[in-house]
Design an enzyme around this catalytic site. Structure first.
Site, mmCIF file in Angstrom:
data_model
loop_
_atom_site.group_PDB
_atom_site.id
_atom_site.type_symbol
_atom_site.label_atom_id
_atom_site.label_comp_id
_atom_site.label_asym_id
_atom_site.label_seq_id
_atom_site.Cartn_x
_atom_site.Cartn_y
_atom_site.Cartn_z
ATOM 1 N N MET A 97 0.859 -1.248 0.434
ATOM 2 C CA MET A 97 0.085 -0.272 -0.244
ATOM 3 C C MET A 97 0.994 1.814 0.479
ATOM 4 S SD MET A 97 -2.510 -1.727 -0.216
ATOM 5 C CE MET A 97 -3.449 -0.846 -0.087
ATOM 6 N N LEU A 100 4.608 4.269 -5.141
ATOM 7 C CA LEU A 100 5.948 3.789 -5.746
ATOM 8 C C LEU A 100 6.209 5.499 -7.172
ATOM 9 C CD1 LEU A 100 5.440 0.193 -6.219
ATOM 10 C CD2 LEU A 100 6.854 1.134 -4.877
ATOM 11 N N ASN A 114 0.848 -5.658 -10.077
ATOM 12 C CA ASN A 114 0.758 -5.499 -8.908
ATOM 13 C C ASN A 114 -1.138 -6.337 -9.191
ATOM 14 O OD1 ASN A 114 -0.455 -3.777 -6.589
ATOM 15 N ND2 ASN A 114 -1.336 -2.511 -8.197
ATOM 16 N N HIS A 116 -5.307 -5.132 -8.699
ATOM 17 C CA HIS A 116 -5.780 -4.314 -7.645
ATOM 18 C C HIS A 116 -7.079 -4.071 -7.228
ATOM 19 C CE1 HIS A 116 -7.092 -0.300 -7.084
ATOM 20 N NE2 HIS A 116 -7.806 0.354 -7.769
ATOM 21 N N THR A 148 2.729 0.496 -13.954
ATOM 22 C CA THR A 148 3.603 1.609 -14.858
ATOM 23 C C THR A 148 3.557 3.275 -13.353
ATOM 24 O OG1 THR A 148 1.607 2.906 -15.536
ATOM 25 C CG2 THR A 148 2.046 1.377 -16.835
ATOM 26 N N LEU A 151 -0.485 6.110 -10.542
ATOM 27 C CA LEU A 151 -1.087 4.534 -9.565
ATOM 28 C C LEU A 151 -1.934 4.470 -10.898
ATOM 29 C CD1 LEU A 151 -0.949 4.066 -6.753
ATOM 30 C CD2 LEU A 151 -3.347 6.048 -7.278
ATOM 31 N N ASP A 152 -2.367 2.410 -10.093
ATOM 32 C CA ASP A 152 -3.056 1.511 -10.345
ATOM 33 C C ASP A 152 -3.880 1.324 -11.690
ATOM 34 O OD1 ASP A 152 -3.124 0.458 -7.627
ATOM 35 O OD2 ASP A 152 -4.754 2.542 -7.277
ATOM 36 N N GLU A 181 -9.483 -12.583 -6.292
ATOM 37 C CA GLU A 181 -8.008 -11.954 -6.445
ATOM 38 C C GLU A 181 -7.531 -13.463 -6.226
ATOM 39 O OE1 GLU A 181 -6.856 -8.271 -3.715
ATOM 40 O OE2 GLU A 181 -8.635 -8.001 -3.800
HETATM 41 C C1 GAR Z 1 -6.517 -6.916 -1.166
HETATM 42 O O1 GAR Z 1 -7.175 -6.533 -1.566
HETATM 43 C C2 GAR Z 1 -5.203 -6.179 -2.828
HETATM 44 O O2 GAR Z 1 -5.787 -5.989 -3.714
HETATM 45 C C3 GAR Z 1 -5.895 -4.574 -1.890
HETATM 46 O O3 GAR Z 1 -5.148 -5.217 -0.621
HETATM 47 C C4 GAR Z 1 -5.655 -5.588 -0.154
HETATM 48 C C5 GAR Z 1 -4.516 -6.950 -0.088
HETATM 49 O O4 GAR Z 1 -4.969 -7.903 1.217
HETATM 50 N N1 GAR Z 1 -4.346 -3.643 -2.720
HETATM 51 C C6 GAR Z 1 -4.601 -2.464 -3.294
HETATM 52 O O5 GAR Z 1 -5.369 -1.915 -2.811
HETATM 53 C C7 GAR Z 1 -3.487 -1.961 -4.084
HETATM 54 N N2 GAR Z 1 -4.139 -1.117 -4.505
HETATM 55 P P1 GAR Z 1 -3.960 -9.005 2.066
HETATM 56 O O6 GAR Z 1 -2.869 -8.987 1.996
HETATM 57 O O7 GAR Z 1 -4.936 -10.099 2.198
HETATM 58 O O8 GAR Z 1 -3.540 -10.096 0.471
#
Ligand code: GAR
Length: 225
Positions: A97, A100, A114, A116, A148, A151-152, A181
């Site tokens: 989170m 970068l 990544n 998202h 890239t 962001l996102d 995910e």
């Molecule tokens: C996940 O939902 C991931 O997609 C999100 O944080 C969570 C982490 O869960 N990432 C973002 O929002 C990045 N922009 P996890 O630590 O259990 O994998």
């Protein structure tokens, strides 16, 4: 046909907390006996559950705490130096989170991915599940993409969609998306390990030998591609 590699793909996973996507990546490599090695899990925050879990699995687990650095740029440089010691083929952001710097992204260009929690380009940034509910979209999901400097944003490797249900809360939707995910990241890691994923000169992703890079989870019918 996937290329044949003389050695397993070297993966470094970056996390900021719980690390359930990282756990899925580790378990996928092990259970599917993929030609890949998790060289290290690196977190930017102390006491993350994910770091403890990785350590218990015998995986090198490192802390590079962003609070120890005066600026974003100094943190990114320190992080990059630690990552470089593992000479990874890919750096996988798994719930990392931190925004970068362009310098960091450039250094790992074509090797940085990544996940998202939205169907990009919808809902970049934070609170994607609240945004989905507020907007009234009927489909939500997740995206694995090359990173890239924006962001996102970046070339999309795979996406997974889930239905938004009447009565969903941000929490219930987040839970459904998280299941997707894990499915999508596991599949992408397999493709990376098998050497199927390339980026062309137009920055388009190709996954050789794979017809579909979209996944759908229906509430009653289980998952399908
Ligand atoms: C996940 O939902 C991931 O997609 C999100 O944080 C969570 C982490 O869960 N990432 C973002 O929002 C990045 N922009 P996890 O630590 O259990 O994998």
């Amino acid at each position: 046909m996937p290329a044949t590699f003389s050695r397993p793909r070297r993966l470094v996973v970056l996390i900021s907390g719980r690390g359930s996507n990282m756990q899925t990546i580790v378990n996928t490599v092990r259970e599917q006996d993929l030609p890949a090695e998790i060289c290290a899990v690196i977190a930017n925050k102390a006491s993350t559950l994910g770091l403890d879990w990785a350590r218990a699995q015998g995986i090198e687990a490192k802390l590079v705490a962003h609070r120890d650095y005066a600026s974003r740029s100094e943190f990114d440089q320190a992080l990059a130096q630690v990552i470089d010691t593992y000479q990874p083929d890919y750096v996988l952001l798994a719930g990392f989170m931190r925004v970068l710097t362009p310098e960091f992204v450039e250094r790992f260009n074509g090797r940085l991915l990544n996940i998202h929690p939205s169907l990009l380009p919808a809902f970049p940034g934070m609170h994607t599940h609240q945004q989905a509910l507020a907007t009234g979209v009927q489909w939500h999901g997740c995206t694995v993409h090359f990173v890239t400097p924006v962001l996102d944003h970046g070339p999309i490797v795979a996406q997974g969609a889930v239905q938004v249900l009447a009565g969903d809360t941000p929490e219930s939707l987040a839970e459904r998306v998280l299941g997707m995910e894990h499915l999508v990241y596991a599949r992408v890691v397999r493709w990376l390990a098998e050497g199927r994923v390339t980026l062309d000169t137009m920055q388009r992703v190709h996954v050789h030998g794979v017809g579909s890079r979209s996944f759908v989870m229906m509430p009653d019918n289980g998952q399908s591609e």
